[in-house]
Design an enzyme around this catalytic site. Structure first.
Site: not given
Ligand code: PAF
Length: 293
Positions: A32, A37-38, A148, A150, A186
């Protein structure tokens, strides 16, 4: 878009998509606090797959006892609003009890890649990551899962996990997304003041300097690491945790750089916030970073 909280419901929805509709599923695992980046991962998942699932789960097992699990930013309402704009099909947002039921006792450990770099500073971190990613992959059985660069060590560990345990999912790793200043984006940047965010760009500058020095012929790993450390430390607010120059596939520490891909990984504290970043050095490949979309 549907928000699913139950593992069983997620499994049966995914099974139906695969079997009855014969459509491909892309999974973007997140904790979340979604950022650019996401969203670059979501965009690529949308491009490659028929159905996109984003998981939102702040995974307790990957945080150490003195880390920021309690304070980690959580805002499912905001994340849902963002994902609506990206045409995501499902958000999987389980509770901790749903993922780790009472008497949960099976963990996944990717030996050999989990103990160094982040693993040395955060014992059990990658055991938590590998365990939750295994649960997500088993629940959803996606055709593709997106991560990612990163978190370079995490990406390497997940690729190994998928190979070793024969998960039928292709792992796609996408370039680090950066602020205009160069700071890698991040969720933890939310902890930083505007001035600290600006100061944070020194990490990327330090890595770029090392890359330049490598291009000019420097092959002594210690010298490249020192260059990165000294550059980061020109910013007095930073305390370097580690700078490691390692083989990009095995994470083995190197003295002299031979002709194979190298990862330079950095972790540094600014106040209580720990930032990580990395760069790849290789004769053939370009750096995998992009500026914010
Ligand atoms: O990179 C992340 O946000 C976390 O490490 C992940 C891959 C969702 C696992 O909880």
């Amino acid at each position: 878009m549907e928000i699913i909280n139950r593992r069983q419901r997620m499994s049966s929805v995914a099974r139906k998509i695969r079997r009855e509709q014969d459509r491909t599923i892309g999974l973007v695992p997140t904790m979340g606090a979604l950022h650019e980046g996401h969203l670059s991962l979501v965009r690529e998942a949308r491009r490659m797959c028929d159905i996109v699932v984003v998981s939102v789960f702040v995974n307790p097992t990957q945080f150490g006892p003195s880390e920021d699990f309690e304070h980690y930013p959580r805002d499912l309402t905001k994340d849902t609003a963002v994902l609506t704009d990206y045409n995501v099909d499902y958000i999987f947002a389980p509770s901790a009890e749903e993922i780790y039921p009472k008497d949960f006792s099976t963990y996944v450990n990717v030996e050999g890649l989990s103990e160094q770099l982040e693993g040395a500073s955060r014992p059990n971190h990658f055991r938590g990551v590998a365990t939750v990613v295994s649960i997500l992959l088993n629940t959803i059985r996606p055709d593709f899962a997106f991560f990612g660069q990163k978190d370079a060590q995490q990406a390497l560990i997940i690729r190994r996990l998928v190979r070793d345990l024969a998960f039928d999912t292709e792992i796609v790793v996408l370039p680090t997304v950066r602020e205009d200043s160069g700071l890698a984006i991040s969720s933890r940047n939310l902890y930083l003041t505007a001035a600290e965010q600006q100061a944070g760009s020194v990490i990327h500058r330090a890595l770029a300097k090392a890359k330049e020095s490598y291009k000019k012929g420097e092959r002594h790993a210690g010298k490249l690491a020192e260059l990165v450390r000294n550059t980061v430390e020109t910013e007095p607010r930073f305390r370097v945790d580690y700078v490691s120059v390692v083989d990009a596939e095995t994470l083995e520490r190197l003295d002299k750089i031979e002709d194979r891909p190298i990862l330079i990984a950095v972790a540094a504290y600014i106040g209580k916030t720990r930032l990580i970043d990395n760069t790849m050095l290789s004769k053939a490949k370009k750096d995998s970073s992009v500026a914010k979309a």
